[in-house]
Structures are given as structure tokens and as C-alpha cells.
Design a protein around this motif. Structure first.
Motif, PDB file in Angstrom:
ATOM      1  N   ARG A  19      46.996  51.629  53.166  1.00 28.82           N
ATOM      2  CA  ARG A  19      47.854  52.819  53.100  1.00 28.82           C
ATOM      3  C   ARG A  19      47.900  53.404  51.699  1.00 28.82           C
ATOM      4  O   ARG A  19      48.102  54.601  51.535  1.00 28.82           O
ATOM      5  N   ARG A  20      47.729  52.555  50.708  1.00 30.48           N
ATOM      6  CA  ARG A  20      47.760  52.970  49.318  1.00 30.48           C
ATOM      7  C   ARG A  20      46.516  52.413  48.626  1.00 30.48           C
ATOM      8  O   ARG A  20      46.516  51.266  48.170  1.00 30.48           O
ATOM      9  N   PRO A  21      45.439  53.200  48.542  1.00 31.40           N
ATOM     10  CA  PRO A  21      44.199  52.678  47.948  1.00 31.40           C
ATOM     11  C   PRO A  21      44.362  52.144  46.523  1.00 31.40           C
ATOM     12  O   PRO A  21      43.605  51.273  46.104  1.00 31.40           O
ATOM     13  N   TRP A  22      45.354  52.651  45.780  1.00 38.57           N
ATOM     14  CA  TRP A  22      45.536  52.129  44.421  1.00 38.57           C
ATOM     15  C   TRP A  22      45.967  50.665  44.463  1.00 38.57           C
ATOM     16  O   TRP A  22      45.633  49.889  43.547  1.00 38.57           O
ATOM     17  N   VAL A  23      46.670  50.263  45.535  1.00 43.02           N
ATOM     18  CA  VAL A  23      46.991  48.846  45.712  1.00 43.02           C
ATOM     19  C   VAL A  23      45.713  48.059  45.982  1.00 43.02           C
ATOM     20  O   VAL A  23      45.530  46.937  45.494  1.00 43.02           O
ATOM     21  N   GLY A  24      44.803  48.663  46.759  1.00 42.30           N
ATOM     22  CA  GLY A  24      43.520  48.016  47.012  1.00 42.30           C
ATOM     23  C   GLY A  24      42.710  47.816  45.739  1.00 42.30           C
ATOM     24  O   GLY A  24      42.029  46.793  45.579  1.00 42.30           O
ATOM     25  N   VAL A  25      42.785  48.778  44.828  1.00 43.72           N
ATOM     26  CA  VAL A  25      42.097  48.641  43.545  1.00 43.72           C
ATOM     27  C   VAL A  25      42.666  47.462  42.766  1.00 43.72           C
ATOM     28  O   VAL A  25      41.922  46.683  42.159  1.00 43.72           O
ATOM     29  N   LEU A  26      43.988  47.314  42.778  1.00 41.50           N
ATOM     30  CA  LEU A  26      44.608  46.174  42.095  1.00 41.50           C
ATOM     31  C   LEU A  26      44.170  44.862  42.730  1.00 41.50           C
ATOM     32  O   LEU A  26      43.906  43.875  42.028  1.00 41.50           O
ATOM     33  N   LEU A  27      44.102  44.835  44.060  1.00 38.08           N
ATOM     34  CA  LEU A  27      43.679  43.627  44.768  1.00 38.08           C
ATOM     35  C   LEU A  27      42.240  43.276  44.419  1.00 38.08           C
ATOM     36  O   LEU A  27      41.919  42.107  44.131  1.00 38.08           O
ATOM     37  N   TRP A  28      41.373  44.271  44.458  1.00 38.65           N
ATOM     38  CA  TRP A  28      39.968  44.051  44.098  1.00 38.65           C
ATOM     39  C   TRP A  28      39.849  43.543  42.666  1.00 38.65           C
ATOM     40  O   TRP A  28      39.080  42.616  42.381  1.00 38.65           O
ATOM     41  N   THR A  29      40.601  44.153  41.754  1.00 42.91           N
ATOM     42  CA  THR A  29      40.539  43.765  40.350  1.00 42.91           C
ATOM     43  C   THR A  29      40.943  42.312  40.172  1.00 42.91           C
ATOM     44  O   THR A  29      40.294  41.556  39.428  1.00 42.91           O
ATOM     45  N   TRP A  30      42.006  41.919  40.842  1.00 54.03           N
ATOM     46  CA  TRP A  30      42.453  40.525  40.764  1.00 54.03           C
ATOM     47  C   TRP A  30      41.367  39.567  41.248  1.00 54.03           C
ATOM     48  O   TRP A  30      41.045  38.575  40.585  1.00 54.03           O
ATOM     49  N   VAL A  31      40.782  39.878  42.404  1.00 57.80           N
ATOM     50  CA  VAL A  31      39.782  38.985  42.993  1.00 57.80           C
ATOM     51  C   VAL A  31      38.509  38.954  42.156  1.00 57.80           C
ATOM     52  O   VAL A  31      37.918  37.889  41.917  1.00 57.80           O
ATOM     53  N   SER A  32      38.051  40.132  41.692  1.00 57.83           N
ATOM     54  CA  SER A  32      36.776  40.197  40.985  1.00 57.83           C
ATOM     55  C   SER A  32      36.856  39.673  39.557  1.00 57.83           C
ATOM     56  O   SER A  32      35.880  39.116  39.040  1.00 57.83           O
ATOM     57  N   ILE A  33      38.016  39.845  38.894  1.00 60.10           N
ATOM     58  CA  ILE A  33      38.146  39.394  37.515  1.00 60.10           C
ATOM     59  C   ILE A  33      38.532  37.918  37.453  1.00 60.10           C
ATOM     60  O   ILE A  33      37.913  37.115  36.752  1.00 60.10           O
TER      61      ILE A  33
END
Length: 440
Positions: A19-33
Motif C-alpha cells: 500500500r505504501r511503496p516507500w515502506v517496501g523500499v525500507l524493507l528492501w534496504t533492511w534485507v539487502s544491506i
């Protein structure tokens, strides 16, 4: 237990991400970093968390009601051109199949970088994005700092297995580059316990960076210290604090660490250093011979036999500059350098323009710390193959979306105090002076 906890957290965030792609960006960042799944020991260890986070975030772009738009910025256009050029060099690669596999990994990083450009719009988004990066790397700084203290600096600090920062050199550079962003959050945070916690995390991360025994990380720390000293208004006090901190940290390290750092000046006698120089010569000669470079995965015996001065000494590039040069030729290197040139220029523009209003002074400090991080990446990256590592691209995203926030005068429409560190820095300092006066 770790597997269930990780999956529970991940699945709990996914509905918000769509619903909020910016939350998805945070999730991706956490997982990838951070690569938290690499800390699990069961079914979650090899689960495709990053791919699921990226897919859900991409799907969310078509379902969200939030405004989504790509900023018009030179670095954004250059990043797109760099990706297109990498596709071309892959088509002409010496090893097309292996090169294509690596391009798919880089493509995911650049795709999520593009989505971050488009969806991070508010100050809340920007600072949460910084927090996720800081805590993801800071976890290993906290853990590695304690490990270094416990072992007396006698054992190396390593990163999470199977990630960009698995090696001691790579995690060392990541820790060095994230410390300035920790300092930014410390400067603007309104709660004393947060500022104290970030200060402790900075010290432990610096200790962990030294504990990696990475010469590149040591040079990056030195370069960043010089930039910080140049930036400080009180150069005598600032220089004294930097010197005292350096002496305290270096005095803790064992003799074996000092001996390793001394090899920086005697690189001709160090086999590892000469191997890197051999790889640099290989990349230079290959780029002179092929306009498109060699594509990804060129570090093989057959390529070194053709282009390296020492054909049997096969090494990775161990330099972001020679890595890009060998893989994508001079055109790729020019595009790569221009991306970071305009990033640094953007930081300078932010520092200058943000001083005009109290509501935007936080950007002055953020841009300054981003510049320090980029200096660390530029210096430390000269000795490491981290041209496609997420963190510097996240710093680029931070600068570009911050400039859009400033130019859009978003402080007039966003509620003040919506985030934990939303108060202007001038107010924080004024409050601190008031407390000191009361105590005295």
C-alpha cells in the motif's frame, strides 16, 4: 527461533509495503544491506527475502495512492545511462552467460534505487531511510566493536556470509561510510538517550572498522577525519578531539595490526598489494583493447594470461575504479565517476541553500555528512571491488530526494514535529544551552 522471528517480522511488514511503496523500499534496504536471513540457521537462511520485497514494492507502485515521480537530476539520468551501457557491455562480454547472471544482480539494486528515487518524498521517508541504513550496518558495528574489544583486536571482524560485505575489507568500508550518517542522526535527534546511544554506536563501529584490519578502511577513516577537520569551525578543538579519539582507538590495537598497516608504505613487499596492482594493470590493458570492456566475471586465468603482467596471479579488481574500467571500458568509468561527481555537487548545493531557513538546516548537516561518507567510499573503494554495493547508492538517493524536498518547499506542507528528529538543529542547541545554564 530466529527463522520464525524473521519471517514473522517480514510478513508483518509486507501488507504495508504493497500500500505504501516507500515502506517496501525500507524493507528492501533492511534485507539487502543487513542480510538478516544470513543470521538464521534454518529454512530462512536461503529464503528469497530480497526478491519478495522487491516484487511487492514494484507491485505497490501500481496500487498506491501516493504520488510517484522520478526526480529530474543529472545523477538519475547518468545512473540510467550507466545501466544501459552495462547491458551493452554484457552483450559483448567475454563470458556472456556468467556476465548476464551478474547483470541480473546489479539490475535489482539499480531498479530498487530507481524506485527509491520515485517514492521517497517526505522528510519522514528520508530520515527513516537513513535510520534503516544506519541500524542495518550499525548492527555489525555494535557486534564487531564488542568482539574487537573482547579479543584485544587480535582477530578480524567479518561481515554476514553470502553478502557484498562478507569480507573483512568490505565490512570495514561499510562501517566507515555509515559512521557520518550516525553522526547526522545524533546531531538532529531530540532525545538525549538516542544521542548517547548513537555516540556509543559510532565508537563501537569505529573500533570494529579497525578490527577488520583492513588497510583500505584505515585510509578511508583518515580521509574522512581530514574532511571533518576542514569542515569544523573550531579547528583547534576539533583537531584535538579527532586526534585524541584516534590515539585512544589506535592504542588499543595490537602490534600485529600496526605491522599490517605499515605495509601501506611498503606495498612492493606485500604479495596482496602487488596482486591488486597486477589486477589493475589487467583492467587497464583490457580497456585499452576493447571499447566495451570485458563484461562482468573477467577475473579468470585466461583473461589474466592475455592482459596481466603476472599471468598466473589472478585477483579480483580490488578497486571500484578498475573494476568498472575492466568490466565496462572507459565509457562505463566516465559514467560511473560522473554519477558521484554530481552527487557530491548536490550535497554542496544542499549545504548552501539549506542554511537560509531554520526549517531546512537539518539538510545542511545531512548533506555534509553524506559528503564525508562519499569521501570514505571514494578513498576506501580504491582498494575494494564494491562498485555495485547498495550503501553508496542509498546515499545518492538521500541527496537527490532531499534536494527535491528542499526545492519543493515541502516544509510548508508537512506537519512540524512529525518525526523524532524533526526539530531544527538550532532549537536543539538552544535547548541544550538552556539546560546547561539551569545546571550551573
Amino acid at each position: 527461533m530466529r527463522d520464525l522471528l524473521l519471517v514473522g517480522i517480514f510478513l508483518g511488514i509486507l501488507p504495508y509495503a504493497i500500500r505504501r511503496p516507500w515502506v517496501g523500499v525500507l524493507l528492501w534496504t533492511w534485507v539487502s544491506i543487513m542480510n538478516p536471513h544470513r543470521l538464521a540457521f534454518g529454512f530462512a537462511h536461503d529464503a528469497p527475502f530480497a526478491a519478495v520485497a522487491a516484487g511487492i514494492t514494484f507491485l505497490g507502485l501500481f496500487m498506491t495512492r501516493d504520488k510517484v515521480s522520478m526526480p529530474s537530476h543529472p545523477s538519475v539520468k547518468l545512473l540510467l545511462a550507466f545501466f544501459i551501457w552495462m547491458c551493452i557491455t554484457t552483450a559483448f562480454a567475454f563470458f556472456p552467460v556468467a556476465s548476464w547472471d551478474q547483470l541480473k544482480k546489479v539490475w535489482k539494486i539499480l531498479l530498487m534505487t530507481g524506485i527509491a528515487f520515485a517514492v521517497l518524498r517526505e522528510r519522514k521517508h528520508i530520515e527513516l531511510f537513513i535510520w534503516v541504513n544506519v541500524l542495518s550496518i550499525g548492527f555489525y558495528g555494535f557486534k564487531g566493536g564488542i568482539f574487537t574489544i573482547r579479543s584485544g583486536g587480535g582477530e578480524k571482524v567479518w561481515g554476514p556470509a553470502g553478502s557484498f560485505i562478507e569480507g573483512n575489507n568490505e565490512i570495514g568500508l561499510a562501517l566507515v561510510a555509515i559512521i557520518p550518517l550516525m553522526n547526522y542522526l545524533r546531531m538532529v535527534s531530540t532525545r538525549g538517550w538516542i544521542r548517547l546511544g548513537l555516540l556509543v554506536l559510532m565508537l563501537l563501529s569505529a573500533t570494529a572498522a579497525l578490527g577488520t584490519q583492513s588497510r583500505g578502511a584505515f585510509l578511508a577513516i583518515a580521509a574522512m577525519a581530514v574532511v571533518l577537520w576542514i569542515r569544523t569551525k573550531r579547528k583547534v578543538i576539533g583537531g584535538a578531539l579527532i586526534t585524541l579519539s584516534a590515539v585512544a582507538l589506535l592504542a588499543f590495537m595490537p602490534a600485529s595490526w600496526e605491522e599490517r598497516m605499515r605495509t601501506i608504505g611498503n606495498y612492493e613487499e606485500d604479495g596482496s598489494a602487488m596482486g591488486r596492482i597486477n589486477a589493475w594493470w589487467m583492467a587497464f590493458r583490457l580497456a585499452n583493447d576493447h571499447l566495451f570492456g570485458g563484461g562482468f566475471e573477467i577475473y579468470t586465468g585466461s583473461i589474466f594470461a592475455r592482459y596481466a603482467p603476472m599471468p598466473n596471479d589472478v585477483h579480483a579488481a580490488h578497486s571500484i575504479y578498475f573494476q568498472v574500467l575492466g568490466e565496462h571500458g572507459y565509457v562505463g568509468l566516465i559514467l560511473f565517476l560522473l554519477i558521484w561527481f554530481f552527487a557530491f555537487q548536490t550535497a554542496g548545493k544542499l549545504r548552501k541553500q539549506a542554511l537560509k531557513r531554520d526549517e531546512t538546516q537539518w539538510l545542511h548537516h545531512l548533506a555534509g555528512m553524506c559528503q564525508v561518507s562519499l569521501v570514505g567510499y571514494a578513498v576506501g573503494g580504491a582498494f575494494l571491488s564494491l562498485a555495485y554495493f547498495d550503501l553508496p547508492y542509498n546515499i545518492l538517493v538521500t541527496l537527490v530526494v532531499s534536494l527535491r524536498w528542499l526545492q519543493g518547499e515541502r516544509w510548508e506542507t508537512e506537519p512540524q514535529g512529525a518525526f523524532a528528529s524533526a526539530a531544527p538543529v538550532s532549537q536543539i542547541r538552544a535547548a541544550a544551552r538552556t539546560k546547561v545554564q539551569q545546571w550551573s
